[in-house]
Design a protein around this motif. Sequence first.
Motif, PDB file in Angstrom:
ATOM      1  N   LEU A  30      58.934  54.680  60.951  1.00  0.00           N
ATOM      2  CA  LEU A  30      59.320  53.853  62.106  1.00  0.00           C
ATOM      3  C   LEU A  30      58.519  52.556  62.136  1.00  0.00           C
ATOM      4  CD1 LEU A  30      59.243  56.407  65.079  1.00  0.00           C
ATOM      5  CD2 LEU A  30      61.193  55.763  63.665  1.00  0.00           C
ATOM      6  N   GLY A  31      59.175  51.497  62.585  1.00  0.00           N
ATOM      7  CA  GLY A  31      58.462  50.234  62.775  1.00  0.00           C
ATOM      8  C   GLY A  31      59.252  49.344  63.714  1.00  0.00           C
ATOM      9  N   ARG A  32      58.607  48.324  64.188  1.00  0.00           N
ATOM     10  CA  ARG A  32      59.275  47.313  65.013  1.00  0.00           C
ATOM     11  C   ARG A  32      58.948  45.940  64.439  1.00  0.00           C
ATOM     12  NH1 ARG A  32      61.029  47.937  70.543  1.00  0.00           N
ATOM     13  NH2 ARG A  32      60.957  50.132  71.115  1.00  0.00           N
ATOM     14  N   HIS A  33      59.813  44.971  64.739  1.00  0.00           N
ATOM     15  CA  HIS A  33      59.527  43.601  64.301  1.00  0.00           C
ATOM     16  C   HIS A  33      59.317  43.641  62.782  1.00  0.00           C
ATOM     17  CE1 HIS A  33      57.102  39.735  64.433  1.00  0.00           C
ATOM     18  NE2 HIS A  33      58.110  39.423  65.203  1.00  0.00           N
ATOM     19  N   VAL A  34      58.300  42.950  62.223  1.00  0.00           N
ATOM     20  CA  VAL A  34      58.130  42.976  60.762  1.00  0.00           C
ATOM     21  C   VAL A  34      57.753  44.366  60.247  1.00  0.00           C
ATOM     22  CG1 VAL A  34      57.611  40.539  60.363  1.00  0.00           C
ATOM     23  CG2 VAL A  34      55.772  42.080  61.038  1.00  0.00           C
ATOM     24  N   GLY A  35      57.356  45.253  61.156  1.00  0.00           N
ATOM     25  CA  GLY A  35      57.055  46.632  60.739  1.00  0.00           C
ATOM     26  C   GLY A  35      58.313  47.421  60.417  1.00  0.00           C
ATOM     27  N   HIS A  83      63.815  63.379  51.012  1.00  0.00           N
ATOM     28  CA  HIS A  83      64.618  62.692  52.004  1.00  0.00           C
ATOM     29  C   HIS A  83      63.711  61.854  52.906  1.00  0.00           C
ATOM     30  CE1 HIS A  83      66.923  62.457  55.893  1.00  0.00           C
ATOM     31  NE2 HIS A  83      67.549  61.665  55.043  1.00  0.00           N
ATOM     32  N   ALA A  84      64.030  60.598  53.014  1.00  0.00           N
ATOM     33  CA  ALA A  84      63.195  59.707  53.820  1.00  0.00           C
ATOM     34  C   ALA A  84      64.099  58.664  54.459  1.00  0.00           C
ATOM     35  CB  ALA A  84      62.161  59.026  52.933  1.00  0.00           C
ATOM     36  N   GLU A  85      63.832  58.351  55.700  1.00  0.00           N
ATOM     37  CA  GLU A  85      64.628  57.343  56.403  1.00  0.00           C
ATOM     38  C   GLU A  85      63.698  56.408  57.155  1.00  0.00           C
ATOM     39  OE1 GLU A  85      67.874  56.788  56.461  1.00  0.00           O
ATOM     40  OE2 GLU A  85      68.255  58.509  55.164  1.00  0.00           O
ATOM     41  N   GLY A  86      64.040  55.159  57.142  1.00  0.00           N
ATOM     42  CA  GLY A  86      63.291  54.192  57.935  1.00  0.00           C
ATOM     43  C   GLY A  86      64.128  53.769  59.134  1.00  0.00           C
ATOM     44  N   PHE A  87      63.519  53.660  60.286  1.00  0.00           N
ATOM     45  CA  PHE A  87      64.248  53.268  61.497  1.00  0.00           C
ATOM     46  C   PHE A  87      63.495  52.174  62.232  1.00  0.00           C
ATOM     47  CE2 PHE A  87      65.287  57.847  61.123  1.00  0.00           C
ATOM     48  CZ  PHE A  87      66.658  57.745  61.006  1.00  0.00           C
ATOM     49  N   ALA A  88      64.276  51.359  62.943  1.00  0.00           N
ATOM     50  CA  ALA A  88      63.661  50.488  63.948  1.00  0.00           C
ATOM     51  C   ALA A  88      63.280  51.412  65.102  1.00  0.00           C
ATOM     52  CB  ALA A  88      64.669  49.438  64.401  1.00  0.00           C
ATOM     53  N   ALA A  89      62.026  51.368  65.503  1.00  0.00           N
ATOM     54  CA  ALA A  89      61.541  52.367  66.471  1.00  0.00           C
ATOM     55  C   ALA A  89      62.374  52.374  67.752  1.00  0.00           C
ATOM     56  CB  ALA A  89      60.072  52.108  66.786  1.00  0.00           C
ATOM     57  N   GLY A  90      62.893  51.208  68.124  1.00  0.00           N
ATOM     58  CA  GLY A  90      63.690  51.132  69.344  1.00  0.00           C
ATOM     59  C   GLY A  90      65.013  51.871  69.225  1.00  0.00           C
ATOM     60  N   GLU A  91      65.437  52.145  68.012  1.00  0.00           N
ATOM     61  CA  GLU A  91      66.697  52.842  67.792  1.00  0.00           C
ATOM     62  C   GLU A  91      66.563  54.356  67.950  1.00  0.00           C
ATOM     63  OE1 GLU A  91      69.551  50.736  68.014  1.00  0.00           O
ATOM     64  OE2 GLU A  91      70.229  52.259  66.605  1.00  0.00           O
ATOM     65  N   LEU A  92      65.323  54.828  67.976  1.00  0.00           N
ATOM     66  CA  LEU A  92      65.068  56.277  68.020  1.00  0.00           C
ATOM     67  C   LEU A  92      65.944  56.982  69.045  1.00  0.00           C
ATOM     68  CD1 LEU A  92      61.309  57.274  68.143  1.00  0.00           C
ATOM     69  CD2 LEU A  92      63.041  57.944  66.472  1.00  0.00           C
ATOM     70  N   LYS A  93      65.872  56.443  70.268  1.00  0.00           N
ATOM     71  CA  LYS A  93      66.554  57.110  71.380  1.00  0.00           C
ATOM     72  C   LYS A  93      68.066  57.002  71.275  1.00  0.00           C
ATOM     73  CE  LYS A  93      65.444  53.026  74.150  1.00  0.00           C
ATOM     74  NZ  LYS A  93      64.794  52.375  72.992  1.00  0.00           N
ATOM     75  N   HIS A  94      68.556  56.215  70.324  1.00  0.00           N
ATOM     76  CA  HIS A  94      70.010  56.083  70.147  1.00  0.00           C
ATOM     77  C   HIS A  94      70.532  57.076  69.106  1.00  0.00           C
ATOM     78  CE1 HIS A  94      70.016  52.591  72.734  1.00  0.00           C
ATOM     79  NE2 HIS A  94      68.988  52.118  72.043  1.00  0.00           N
TER      80      HIS A  94
END
Length: 629
Positions: free
Chosen positions: A487-492, A510-521
Amino acid sequence: MAGVVTLRGVCGIVGYVGHRQALDVVLGGLHRMEYRGYDSAGVAMATGGQTLTVERRAGRLANLESAVEATGRDAFAGTAGMGHTRWATHGPPVDRNSHPHRDATGRVAVVHNGIIENFAALRAELEASGVELSSDTDTETTAHLIARAYADGETAGDLPASVRSVCRRLEGAFTLVVTHADQPDLVVAARRSSPLVVGVGEAEMFVASDVAAFIEHTRDAVELGQDQLVVIGRDGYEITDFAGDTAEGKPFTVDWDLSAAEKGGHEYFMLKEIEEQPEALANTLRGHFQDGLVVLDEQRISDQDLRDVDKVFVVACGSAYHSGLVAKYAIEHWCRLPVEVELASEFRYRDPVLDRDTLVVAVSQSGETADTLEAVRHAREQKARVLAVCNTNGAQIPRESDAVLYTHAGPEIGVASTKAFLAQVAANYLVGLALAQARGTKYPDEVAGEFAELEAMSSAVHKTLETLEQVRGLGRRLAESKAVLFLGRHVGYPVALEGALKLKELAYMHAEGFAAGELKHGPIALIEDDLPVVVVMPSPKGRAVLHSKLVSNISEIQARGARTIVIAEEGDDRVRPFADELVEIPAVPTLLQPLVSTVPLQVLAAEIARARGFDVDKPRNLAKSVTVE
Ligand code: M6R
C-alpha cells in the motif's frame, strides 16, 4: 575479500605488462568482463613499432576477435597492451566510437570508463587548435590532450606526468588506461570516482576495472584511491596522486571465485545491481546540469518546442511504467502541465489525443521494448514530440525520438529492474526540471536547488543500503506466505506497485499494490489474519494530511489481523505503534522518497525469492528485453 570496497563501473577495462603475449591476456580479461558492457570492444597493443596496433569493433567481443584473426595475430605481438568492452555513454555504439581512441599520430591510445563532464569544452579547445576528432566520444579528447602534453612543455617525453596533467583538467568520473608507442614496456592508468585495481603477478602486472579480468593469473591486488595514477611495468607498479606525489593503494587478496568476482562477490547480479544504485544515480545525473541549466543528451527539437508543450504522456512498460507514475507527481507539480502515464501496450490501441504540442516521454531501460517502440512510432505519426529516457545508447527507441536522456545506470544483467528503475526515476525528474526551466514555472535557483536535492539522493540510497539486514531476515520469514499486499499514497503508490511487481516476478508469489485510499473500495476484503501488508509511509514532515490518512489505513488493516510491515522515515514515531515490523529509511524530500523507499522492497523480494530457492537473475518465463508485442 576483507576490507575491500566492491568495485563498480560500467565499461570493462584491462591493461597488461608482463612476459606473456598481451593480446591473449587482454582478450581473456575482456571475456571475463564482457558482462559489464558489450556494445563494442577493442584492443591496443604496444608492439615496439612506430604506432600501436589497434583493433576495435562494434558489437560483441566475437566481432573484435574475428577482426584480430583477419588481420593476423602476429601484428599484435607484444607484451604490453590494453583492451576495453564498452557500454556507450557518449555517441552510438559504432566502430568509430569504440575504444581505444588514439591521437592523430596513432602513437597514444586511451581506454576509458566513466563520463568526462567538461568534454565539450575540451573538444572545442582541441578543434580550435586544428585537431580533427574522429569520434563522438568524450574519451577521444583525452588521447589528443595526452599526446599534446607528451610532445611539448614540461611533461614532454614523460607519459605518467602527461597523463597526470590531463587528469587535473578533467571533470567528472573516469578510469583511464593509456599506452604510448614510445613506451612499450609500461601502461599508465588513472582513476577518479570510477573503479581501478592493480593485479600483482610474477613478472607481470595488470590494471583493470574489475578483479575478474585477472584472477586467473593472480589473486594479489591493490585498489587505487581517488585521484590516483599507477604506472605498471613488468616488475612492479608505482602509485602517485595527480600532483605526482607518491601515494599508496590498498592491497588485498582476492578470495572470490571467478563467478563471484563477476558479481562483485554477490551470489546474483541483481544483488550487485541493487548495491550499485548510488553510483547509478550519480552517473545518471552527472553532466546533466551545466552552467545552471538542465541539459539533455540529444535534442533534435527547439527550446521553443519544449516551451510550447501543453501536455505530457509517459509511455512505458513494467518498472519503467512505474517510474513514469512517480514522475507524474513531480512534473505536474513543477511544470503545471497535465501528465498522463500510459502502459505502452495500451497506448496506441485507444485513440490518445496527440498533437505537435504533446510531449511523449518514452521510458525504457533496453530501448528495444516493442510495446514502447510502437507507442513512440504512433506518437510521431500523430506529430507529437518524443523524448526517450533510455539506458542503452543507440537503441531503437532513442534513435527514433526527438530528444534523449540517457540514464547511464550501466548494464543491468538481472531480469528484474533495480538500478535501471532508480535511474529512470531520477532521469524522469530531470525531464520535469528541463520542462520547468523551459516553461519558466520554476526560477533558475529553484531548478538548481531541486537538482542539488536529487544529487544528494545518491548518499541517501547508500545509507539505506547499509541498514537492510533487518529486511533480509524479514524476507526469510515471509518465504512461506501465500500473498503480500503493498500500500502507498501519492508517490508511495507507484512504489507499492513496484514492490509488488518485484515480488511477483522474482518469488512467484501473489502480490498486489494498491493506492491506500482504495482499500475501503474493495481490497480490504482480502485482509485476513497474518496477511503481510507492506505500507510505504510518506514523510510526516511532508504533507501531514497524507501521513495521517495512511496511519488510519494501517490501523484499519491491523485491526483486521494484517501483519503490517511499515517502510517509514526515521524518527516517524506516530506510525510505530501500528507497525508489526518497522523498516526505517532516511528522511528525504517528499517527491524524492521513491528513490529510497523502493530499495528495501527490492531486497525483500530478492530475499524471499532466494529463500524459496529461485534464481533471482533469471526468473521463469521472463526476458530482459521484450521485443515482441
Ligand atoms: O527495457 P524496458 O525498460 O523497456 O523494460 C520494461 C519492462 O519490461 C521491465 O521494466 C520489466 O517490467 C522488468 N522485468 C521489471 O523488473
